[in-house]
Design a protein around this motif. Structure first.
Motif, PDB file in Angstrom:
ATOM      1  N   ARG A  92       0.808  -1.230   0.000  1.00  0.00           N
ATOM      2  CA  ARG A  92       0.000   0.000   0.000  1.00  0.00           C
ATOM      3  C   ARG A  92       0.831   1.266   0.000  1.00  0.00           C
ATOM      4  NH1 ARG A  92      -4.324  -1.522   4.601  1.00  0.00           N
ATOM      5  NH2 ARG A  92      -2.568  -2.760   5.307  1.00  0.00           N
ATOM      6  N   HIS A 125      -2.676  -5.270  -3.080  1.00  0.00           N
ATOM      7  CA  HIS A 125      -3.287  -3.939  -3.046  1.00  0.00           C
ATOM      8  C   HIS A 125      -2.413  -2.954  -3.823  1.00  0.00           C
ATOM      9  CE1 HIS A 125      -6.196  -1.069  -1.342  1.00  0.00           C
ATOM     10  NE2 HIS A 125      -5.204  -0.228  -1.602  1.00  0.00           N
ATOM     11  N   ASP A 166     -15.006   1.892  -1.112  1.00  0.00           N
ATOM     12  CA  ASP A 166     -14.211   3.045  -1.573  1.00  0.00           C
ATOM     13  C   ASP A 166     -13.942   2.883  -3.065  1.00  0.00           C
ATOM     14  OD1 ASP A 166     -12.131   1.150  -1.737  1.00  0.00           O
ATOM     15  OD2 ASP A 166     -11.360   1.667   0.245  1.00  0.00           O
ATOM     16  N   GLU A 168     -11.285   2.425  -4.759  1.00  0.00           N
ATOM     17  CA  GLU A 168     -10.351   1.351  -5.134  1.00  0.00           C
ATOM     18  C   GLU A 168     -11.025  -0.012  -5.164  1.00  0.00           C
ATOM     19  OE1 GLU A 168      -7.116   1.630  -2.314  1.00  0.00           O
ATOM     20  OE2 GLU A 168      -7.157   3.789  -2.536  1.00  0.00           O
ATOM     21  N   LYS A 189     -14.599   7.297   0.344  1.00  0.00           N
ATOM     22  CA  LYS A 189     -14.070   7.120   1.711  1.00  0.00           C
ATOM     23  C   LYS A 189     -12.919   8.077   1.951  1.00  0.00           C
ATOM     24  CE  LYS A 189     -11.255   3.526   2.972  1.00  0.00           C
ATOM     25  NZ  LYS A 189     -10.922   2.114   3.141  1.00  0.00           N
ATOM     26  N   ARG A 191      -9.822   8.426   4.769  1.00  0.00           N
ATOM     27  CA  ARG A 191      -9.198   7.833   5.963  1.00  0.00           C
ATOM     28  C   ARG A 191      -8.719   8.957   6.864  1.00  0.00           C
ATOM     29  NH1 ARG A 191      -8.086   3.257   8.108  1.00  0.00           N
ATOM     30  NH2 ARG A 191      -8.740   1.975   6.338  1.00  0.00           N
ATOM     31  N   ASP A 216     -14.604  -6.058  -0.501  1.00  0.00           N
ATOM     32  CA  ASP A 216     -13.334  -5.303  -0.490  1.00  0.00           C
ATOM     33  C   ASP A 216     -12.188  -6.286  -0.709  1.00  0.00           C
ATOM     34  OD1 ASP A 216     -11.766  -3.060  -0.357  1.00  0.00           O
ATOM     35  OD2 ASP A 216     -12.312  -2.507   1.697  1.00  0.00           O
ATOM     36  N   ASP A 217     -10.995  -5.750  -0.994  1.00  0.00           N
ATOM     37  CA  ASP A 217      -9.852  -6.661  -1.146  1.00  0.00           C
ATOM     38  C   ASP A 217      -9.360  -7.119   0.218  1.00  0.00           C
ATOM     39  OD1 ASP A 217      -8.900  -4.075  -0.567  1.00  0.00           O
ATOM     40  OD2 ASP A 217      -6.981  -4.439  -1.536  1.00  0.00           O
ATOM     41  N   MET A 218      -9.392  -6.219   1.204  1.00  0.00           N
ATOM     42  CA  MET A 218      -8.883  -6.623   2.508  1.00  0.00           C
ATOM     43  C   MET A 218      -9.647  -5.970   3.657  1.00  0.00           C
ATOM     44  SD  MET A 218      -5.280  -4.648   2.307  1.00  0.00           S
ATOM     45  CE  MET A 218      -4.795  -5.032   3.975  1.00  0.00           C
ATOM     46  N   SER A 220      -8.902  -4.978   7.569  1.00  0.00           N
ATOM     47  CA  SER A 220      -7.822  -4.868   8.542  1.00  0.00           C
ATOM     48  C   SER A 220      -8.426  -4.542   9.915  1.00  0.00           C
ATOM     49  CB  SER A 220      -6.824  -3.810   8.049  1.00  0.00           C
ATOM     50  OG  SER A 220      -5.752  -3.731   8.917  1.00  0.00           O
ATOM     51  N   SER A 221      -8.587  -3.265  10.233  1.00  0.00           N
ATOM     52  CA  SER A 221      -9.211  -2.919  11.523  1.00  0.00           C
ATOM     53  C   SER A 221     -10.732  -3.122  11.476  1.00  0.00           C
ATOM     54  CB  SER A 221      -8.918  -1.460  11.867  1.00  0.00           C
ATOM     55  OG  SER A 221      -9.631  -0.611  10.986  1.00  0.00           O
ATOM     56  N   GLY A 222     -11.286  -3.213  10.287  1.00  0.00           N
ATOM     57  CA  GLY A 222     -12.734  -3.384  10.144  1.00  0.00           C
ATOM     58  C   GLY A 222     -13.507  -2.075  10.193  1.00  0.00           C
ATOM     59  N   ARG A 223     -12.785  -0.958  10.351  1.00  0.00           N
ATOM     60  CA  ARG A 223     -13.492   0.335  10.460  1.00  0.00           C
ATOM     61  C   ARG A 223     -14.179   0.705   9.153  1.00  0.00           C
ATOM     62  NH1 ARG A 223     -11.947  -1.695  15.030  1.00  0.00           N
ATOM     63  NH2 ARG A 223     -12.119  -0.253  16.758  1.00  0.00           N
ATOM     64  N   THR A 224     -13.563   0.366   8.017  1.00  0.00           N
ATOM     65  CA  THR A 224     -14.184   0.667   6.723  1.00  0.00           C
ATOM     66  C   THR A 224     -15.532  -0.052   6.618  1.00  0.00           C
ATOM     67  OG1 THR A 224     -12.037   0.957   5.660  1.00  0.00           O
ATOM     68  CG2 THR A 224     -13.882   0.410   4.212  1.00  0.00           C
TER      69      THR A 224
HETATM   70  C1  R5P Z   1      -7.933   0.172   1.517  1.00  0.00           C
HETATM   71  O1  R5P Z   1      -7.948   0.883   0.553  1.00  0.00           O
HETATM   72  C2  R5P Z   1      -8.384  -1.257   1.477  1.00  0.00           C
HETATM   73  O2  R5P Z   1      -9.002  -1.594   0.287  1.00  0.00           O
HETATM   74  C3  R5P Z   1      -9.307  -1.566   2.626  1.00  0.00           C
HETATM   75  O3  R5P Z   1     -10.514  -0.854   2.450  1.00  0.00           O
HETATM   76  C4  R5P Z   1      -8.689  -1.158   3.921  1.00  0.00           C
HETATM   77  O4  R5P Z   1      -7.380  -1.626   4.042  1.00  0.00           O
HETATM   78  C5  R5P Z   1      -9.505  -1.673   5.074  1.00  0.00           C
HETATM   79  O5  R5P Z   1      -8.914  -1.230   6.250  1.00  0.00           O
HETATM   80  P1  R5P Z   1      -9.714  -1.196   7.598  1.00  0.00           P
HETATM   81  O6  R5P Z   1     -10.363  -2.553   7.755  1.00  0.00           O
HETATM   82  O7  R5P Z   1      -8.657  -0.949   8.632  1.00  0.00           O
HETATM   83  O8  R5P Z   1     -10.700  -0.096   7.542  1.00  0.00           O
END
Ligand code: R5P
Length: 294
Positions: A92, A125, A166, A168, A189, A191, A216-218, A220-224
């Motif tokens: 990233r 990513h 988002d 992406e 979105k 950040r 989504d592709d990933m 992480s914290s789940g906040r998105t």
């Molecule tokens: C970011 O652009 C990725 O596509 C994910 O949306 C992002 O990494 C998710 O992160 P988090 O779960 O921390 O919100």
């Protein structure tokens, strides 16, 4: 060419599935830590062609162990070492966003390229960089899409609506929605911090009375996902699910998403865990064979 798969304890289950798909033996790399936390690596076997299998979530210590294992395989006579890292870290940070920041993608990409003869990953990513070869220079770098496997996890009978959280995520959202003929909404979105995002879903009212699936592709914290779920709930979605290639979320982050109304999270087994519902092994095996690497 003799061939073998080497994997670390954290990836043994998924590597075993790849071994079964390729009909190759899988051996576990022994890794231990000295009191000062240095790693000692011992490989139990080598071959002319070695597939080293490890996802690079929690990457810093995993990377060092991986490079040591590659070196041991080379010393053991390997002529070709292929890294299969279903989740590839450090992709990233592909530019210095602020003065003085390291461009991690360039550093880690160069490091991996100098230790492996080929690399395969899934849904890396990549944002400002168009191809994986730009991030991993000078060696064959294969990027696979988990979209067909994730599409198969969706029950489309009640015409759910697919949400990209988002801009992406559009590529994954469309690749999954199109074969099923499902409608999509793409959010914008911003950040605000590691664990803080703000998000708006244009035309979110189209989710009213429908099942919503965020793609989504990933994670992480789940906040998105939690922010997207909040907006979908307010708009009257009947239920909210999430599907992603990589789920890096910790148990407390999974619990956080559940409290925000996400009833189901499904992912590939790039990082084996409670959300893993789609095995990547057949996809990876096919690509390795197609590229003459297995
Ligand atoms: C970011 O652009 C990725 O596509 C994910 O949306 C992002 O990494 C998710 O992160 P988090 O779960 O921390 O919100």
């Amino acid at each position: 060419m003799s061939a073998v798969i080497l994997a670390f304890a954290d990836s043994m289950a998924a590597a075993g599935r790849l071994g079964a798909s390729l009909d190759l033996a899988v051996h576990e790399v022994a890794a231990r830590r000295f009191p000062d936390n240095e790693a000692l690596i011992r490989i139990p076997a080598s071959a002319q062609s070695v597939i080293l299998y490890r996802s690079l979530d929690d990457p810093d210590h995993k990377l060092i162990e991986l490079l040591l294992a590659a070196s041991a395989a080379r010393d053991g006579g390997a002529e070709r070492i292929i890294l299969v890292a279903p989740y590839l870290a450090y992709m990233r940070q592909d530019k210095a966003f602020h003065p003085g920041e390291a461009v991690s993608q360039k550093v880690i990409g160069g490091l991996l390229a100098s230790h492996f003869d080929a690399l395969l990953t899934v849904d890396p990513h990549l944002h400002r960089v168009a191809t994986l070869s730009e991030a991993i220079p000078d060696i064959p770098a294969i990027s696979l899409s988990a979209a067909p496997l994730l599409t198969a996890l969706i029950d489309a009978q009640d015409d759910p609506i697919i949400i990209g959280p988002d801009s992406e995520s559009r590529q994954w959202t469309e690749a999954i929605a199109r074969p099923l003929g499902l409608q999509t909404l793409i959010a914008t979105k911003q950040r605000l911090g590691d664990r803080q995002v703000s998000l708006a879903i244009p035309e979110v009212e189209r989710a009213r009375g429908r099942r919503a699936i965020i793609v989504d592709d990933m994670i992480s914290s789940g906040r998105t996902l939690a922010e997207a779920a909040k907006s979908l709930r307010q708009a009257g979605a009947t239920s909210i699910e999430a599907i992603a290639t990589h789920c890096l979320a910790r148990p407390d982050d999974l619990a956080f998403m559940a409290t925000h109304g996400i009833a189901r999270i499904a992912s590939s087994d790039s990082i084996d865990g409670p959300t893993s519902q789609a095995a990547l092994a057949p996809l990876i095996a096919h690509a390795l064979r197609d590229n003459g690497l297995a």
